[in-house]
Design a protein around this motif. Structure first.
Motif, PDB file in Angstrom:
ATOM      1  N   SER A 340       0.820  -1.199   0.117  1.00  0.00           N
ATOM      2  CA  SER A 340      -0.196  -0.010  -0.196  1.00  0.00           C
ATOM      3  C   SER A 340       0.897   1.103   0.171  1.00  0.00           C
ATOM      4  O   SER A 340       0.246   2.425  -0.236  1.00  0.00           O
ATOM      5  N   LEU A 341       2.145   1.115   0.418  1.00  0.00           N
ATOM      6  CA  LEU A 341       3.019   2.117   0.452  1.00  0.00           C
ATOM      7  C   LEU A 341       4.129   2.346  -0.853  1.00  0.00           C
ATOM      8  O   LEU A 341       5.141   3.031  -0.645  1.00  0.00           O
ATOM      9  N   VAL A 342       3.856   1.576  -1.750  1.00  0.00           N
ATOM     10  CA  VAL A 342       5.047   1.448  -2.750  1.00  0.00           C
ATOM     11  C   VAL A 342       5.179   2.829  -3.381  1.00  0.00           C
ATOM     12  O   VAL A 342       6.295   3.287  -3.477  1.00  0.00           O
ATOM     13  N   SER A 343       4.015   3.474  -3.578  1.00  0.00           N
ATOM     14  CA  SER A 343       4.306   4.703  -4.525  1.00  0.00           C
ATOM     15  C   SER A 343       4.772   5.740  -3.516  1.00  0.00           C
ATOM     16  O   SER A 343       5.540   6.665  -4.003  1.00  0.00           O
ATOM     17  N   SER A 344       4.459   5.671  -2.362  1.00  0.00           N
ATOM     18  CA  SER A 344       4.779   6.849  -1.369  1.00  0.00           C
ATOM     19  C   SER A 344       6.314   6.614  -1.032  1.00  0.00           C
ATOM     20  O   SER A 344       7.274   7.487  -0.946  1.00  0.00           O
ATOM     21  N   VAL A 345       6.788   5.403  -0.791  1.00  0.00           N
ATOM     22  CA  VAL A 345       8.134   5.203  -0.248  1.00  0.00           C
ATOM     23  C   VAL A 345       9.090   5.347  -1.712  1.00  0.00           C
ATOM     24  O   VAL A 345       9.997   5.858  -1.392  1.00  0.00           O
ATOM     25  N   THR A 346       8.630   4.925  -2.991  1.00  0.00           N
ATOM     26  CA  THR A 346       9.521   5.615  -4.096  1.00  0.00           C
ATOM     27  C   THR A 346       9.364   6.862  -4.287  1.00  0.00           C
ATOM     28  O   THR A 346      10.482   7.530  -4.829  1.00  0.00           O
ATOM     29  N   SER A 347       8.341   7.652  -3.901  1.00  0.00           N
ATOM     30  CA  SER A 347       8.484   9.023  -4.172  1.00  0.00           C
ATOM     31  C   SER A 347       9.269   9.627  -2.933  1.00  0.00           C
ATOM     32  O   SER A 347      10.255  10.588  -3.430  1.00  0.00           O
ATOM     33  N   ALA A 348       9.215   9.174  -1.907  1.00  0.00           N
ATOM     34  CA  ALA A 348      10.013   9.643  -0.840  1.00  0.00           C
ATOM     35  C   ALA A 348      11.338   9.425  -1.058  1.00  0.00           C
ATOM     36  O   ALA A 348      12.419  10.317  -0.818  1.00  0.00           O
ATOM     37  N   SER A 349      11.820   8.229  -1.351  1.00  0.00           N
ATOM     38  CA  SER A 349      13.121   8.095  -1.669  1.00  0.00           C
ATOM     39  C   SER A 349      13.957   8.715  -2.809  1.00  0.00           C
ATOM     40  O   SER A 349      14.981   9.255  -2.865  1.00  0.00           O
ATOM     41  N   SER A 350      12.885   8.786  -4.094  1.00  0.00           N
ATOM     42  CA  SER A 350      13.321   9.456  -5.205  1.00  0.00           C
ATOM     43  C   SER A 350      13.326  10.938  -4.753  1.00  0.00           C
ATOM     44  O   SER A 350      14.463  11.711  -5.438  1.00  0.00           O
ATOM     45  N   LEU A 351      12.799  11.475  -3.918  1.00  0.00           N
ATOM     46  CA  LEU A 351      12.688  12.982  -3.691  1.00  0.00           C
ATOM     47  C   LEU A 351      14.208  13.326  -2.854  1.00  0.00           C
ATOM     48  O   LEU A 351      14.805  14.273  -3.284  1.00  0.00           O
ATOM     49  N   PHE A 352      14.620  12.333  -2.116  1.00  0.00           N
ATOM     50  CA  PHE A 352      16.060  12.882  -1.610  1.00  0.00           C
ATOM     51  C   PHE A 352      17.215  12.387  -2.841  1.00  0.00           C
ATOM     52  O   PHE A 352      18.034  13.454  -2.901  1.00  0.00           O
ATOM     53  N   GLY A 353      16.841  11.815  -3.754  1.00  0.00           N
ATOM     54  CA  GLY A 353      17.669  11.675  -4.867  1.00  0.00           C
ATOM     55  C   GLY A 353      17.559  12.648  -5.595  1.00  0.00           C
ATOM     56  O   GLY A 353      18.762  13.292  -6.258  1.00  0.00           O
ATOM     57  N   PHE A 354      16.624  13.221  -5.834  1.00  0.00           N
ATOM     58  CA  PHE A 354      16.472  14.639  -6.946  1.00  0.00           C
ATOM     59  C   PHE A 354      16.931  15.809  -6.211  1.00  0.00           C
ATOM     60  O   PHE A 354      17.141  16.688  -6.823  1.00  0.00           O
ATOM     61  N   VAL A 355      16.673  15.908  -4.702  1.00  0.00           N
ATOM     62  CA  VAL A 355      17.388  17.012  -3.962  1.00  0.00           C
ATOM     63  C   VAL A 355      18.813  16.927  -4.189  1.00  0.00           C
ATOM     64  O   VAL A 355      19.644  17.830  -4.518  1.00  0.00           O
ATOM     65  N   ALA A 356      19.378  15.594  -4.254  1.00  0.00           N
ATOM     66  CA  ALA A 356      20.811  15.661  -4.725  1.00  0.00           C
ATOM     67  C   ALA A 356      21.167  15.999  -6.020  1.00  0.00           C
ATOM     68  O   ALA A 356      22.120  16.771  -6.513  1.00  0.00           O
ATOM     69  N   SER A 357      20.093  15.799  -7.032  1.00  0.00           N
ATOM     70  CA  SER A 357      20.254  16.113  -8.294  1.00  0.00           C
ATOM     71  C   SER A 357      20.167  17.716  -8.542  1.00  0.00           C
ATOM     72  O   SER A 357      20.921  18.084  -9.539  1.00  0.00           O
ATOM     73  N   VAL A 358      19.594  18.259  -7.700  1.00  0.00           N
ATOM     74  CA  VAL A 358      19.510  19.829  -7.678  1.00  0.00           C
ATOM     75  C   VAL A 358      21.017  20.328  -7.225  1.00  0.00           C
ATOM     76  O   VAL A 358      21.538  21.047  -7.782  1.00  0.00           O
ATOM     77  N   CYS A 359      21.131  19.607  -6.138  1.00  0.00           N
ATOM     78  CA  CYS A 359      22.648  20.166  -5.280  1.00  0.00           C
ATOM     79  C   CYS A 359      24.005  19.995  -6.272  1.00  0.00           C
ATOM     80  O   CYS A 359      25.074  20.565  -6.392  1.00  0.00           O
ATOM     81  N   GLY A 360      23.827  18.659  -6.909  1.00  0.00           N
ATOM     82  CA  GLY A 360      24.974  18.256  -7.416  1.00  0.00           C
ATOM     83  C   GLY A 360      25.273  19.153  -8.775  1.00  0.00           C
ATOM     84  O   GLY A 360      26.680  19.762  -8.536  1.00  0.00           O
ATOM     85  N   PRO A 361      24.705  19.604  -9.620  1.00  0.00           N
ATOM     86  CA  PRO A 361      25.197  20.264 -10.632  1.00  0.00           C
ATOM     87  C   PRO A 361      25.507  21.924 -10.109  1.00  0.00           C
ATOM     88  O   PRO A 361      26.330  22.532 -10.647  1.00  0.00           O
ATOM     89  N   LEU A 362      24.652  22.249  -9.034  1.00  0.00           N
ATOM     90  CA  LEU A 362      25.290  23.682  -8.333  1.00  0.00           C
ATOM     91  C   LEU A 362      26.489  23.448  -7.561  1.00  0.00           C
ATOM     92  O   LEU A 362      27.341  24.571  -7.875  1.00  0.00           O
TER      93      LEU A 362
END
Length: 402
Positions: A340-362
């Motif tokens: 029941s939490l697959v999409s929520s867990v995937t979103s949450a973990s991917s959120l941290f990944g894309f925060v890193a994607s923001v910080c990395g190029p900067l």
């Protein structure tokens, strides 16, 4: 066609087209920045804002996904990407920067919506491979962008290229419409008038991140995913500019190097997904691959531009390892999360990944702006990935001893 096959075909198509669109932007970086009167590394700001848009959806888009269902949300996302590209077609300013944010927001549904579709239909014995094939759409789309975007913009200009990308997104959105009957169960789309309000509510971000407490492996999986994301964002954002400025290649040749790297990563995602299914310990697999990825990036920046074959080979190795991780990671997240939490867990973990994607190029841009070479910035990004990979292996070893 089996349900898993239609699910894979639909999600792979969307993943490929969205990747083609988003990865075309950094390949178009030099002429796009030249038109705006900015230095070439300014494309990092566009990449960072695009990643920020993805973070926005991942943090707050769960109610939107519940309201409209997975396939409809994917179509809405492609509409947002098209609107963002139209805004980028104007001279780069505030409107263009908002457009970059819209491109990212529209790209955000691909991971949670795709996981929600595939986890219900993928056979358990081949789940990682199926997720990896779907995620191979990212480098496939990127490779196609590397081969076609640069020659097209040279021949027809930036505005015409962005227009073609908008048309491609519209066609893809129309193509998946019939799949709603087979890829979604009755009741997937549920009434939820508060989905728009959730996009600007901090409480929705807290609820999303709280899903990572549902399994003890999720914090380490999230950390290693964020580290990989940072490395991948820098590779996709700066490799074309690096070989263009450092080795004196043409824009078309730079696009070809990116294409080789992304084709190799596509093969890597499939091959490594198959290997992870056979070995069974995805977290340890990701730790070993992180160390190998750091070494391959170091080789990429160390090769002499006078040896083009060696440059292409090192780009292929970096793609296979440092960008070939995502399918294994997404499949493991879906495996350990409660259904029941697959999409929520995937979103949450991917959120941290894309925060890193923001910080990395900067951070990469800051290192270069401080006077360091591109090689130094790439090595710094590789070093953090190696350290996180070693921590991942150390944590796995401690669990085994315990």
């Amino acid at each position: 066609m089996p349900l898993w096959a239609s699910a894979l075909a639909g999600t792979l198509l969307v993943q490929t087209v969205c990747a083609f669109t988003s990865i075309s932007l950094p390949i178009l970086g030099p002429p796009l920045m030249e038109r705006a009167g900015l230095p070439p590394e300014g494309i990092g700001a566009v990449s960072a804002l695009s990643s920020l848009g993805i973070c926005w959806f991942l943090a707050s888009g769960g109610p939107m996904l519940n309201r409209f269902g997975a396939v409809r949300t994917l179509q809405i996302g492609m509409g947002c990407m098209g609107l963002g590209l139209l805004m980028l077609a104007s001279p780069l300013g505030l409107v263009g920067l908002v457009g970059a944010l819209a491109v990212g927001f529209g790209n955000g549904p691909n991971t949670p919506a795709g996981s929600q579709i595939l986890i219900r239909s993928a056979p358990p014995g081949h789940r990682t491979l199926i997720f990896s094939i779907k995620q191979a759409g990212v480098p496939l789309g990127g490779a196609l962008a590397g081969l076609t975007a640069a020659p097209f913009v040279v021949a027809h200009g930036v505005t015409a290229t962005l227009g073609v990308l908008v048309a491609l997104l519209a066609l893809c959105s129309i193509a998946i419409q019939p799949l709603r009957r087979t890829l979604e169960k009755d009741g997937d789309a549920a009434p939820g008038p508060g989905w728009a309000r959730a996009l600007v509510q901090p409480a929705e971000v807290v609820r999303c991140v709280a899903a990572l407490r549902s399994h003890p492996s999720l914090p380490m999986l999230t950390a290693v995913g964020a580290s990989y994301s940072l490395m991948q964002a820098c590779l996709t954002a700066f490799t074309a500019t690096f070989v263009y400025t450092r080795h004196g290649m043409s824009l078309t040749e730079a696009g070809q190097v990116v294409a080789v790297m992304l084709v190799s990563s596509m093969c890597g995602r499939i091959a490594l997904g198959w290997l992870a299914d056979r070995l069974g310990n995805a977290l340890r697999h990701l730790g070993i691959q992180a160390v190998l990825s750091a070494l391959s990036v170091a080789l990429l920046v160390a090769v002499d531009g006078g040896s083009p074959h060696l440059l292409y080979l090192s780009a292929a190795l970096a793609g296979f390892t440092a960008i070939g991780w995502n399918g294994v990671h997404i499949a493991e997240l879906a495996r350990v999360a409660p259904l029941s939490l697959v999409s929520s867990v995937t979103s949450a973990s991917s959120l941290f990944g894309f925060v890193a994607s923001v910080c990395g190029p900067l951070v990469f841009m800051a290192i270069v702006a401080a006077g360091a070479r591109y090689e130094t910035a790439f090595l710094a990004m590789a070093a953090q990935l190696a350290c996180v990979g070693l921590l991942c292996l150390l944590g796995d070893g401690r669990r085994r001893v315990g």
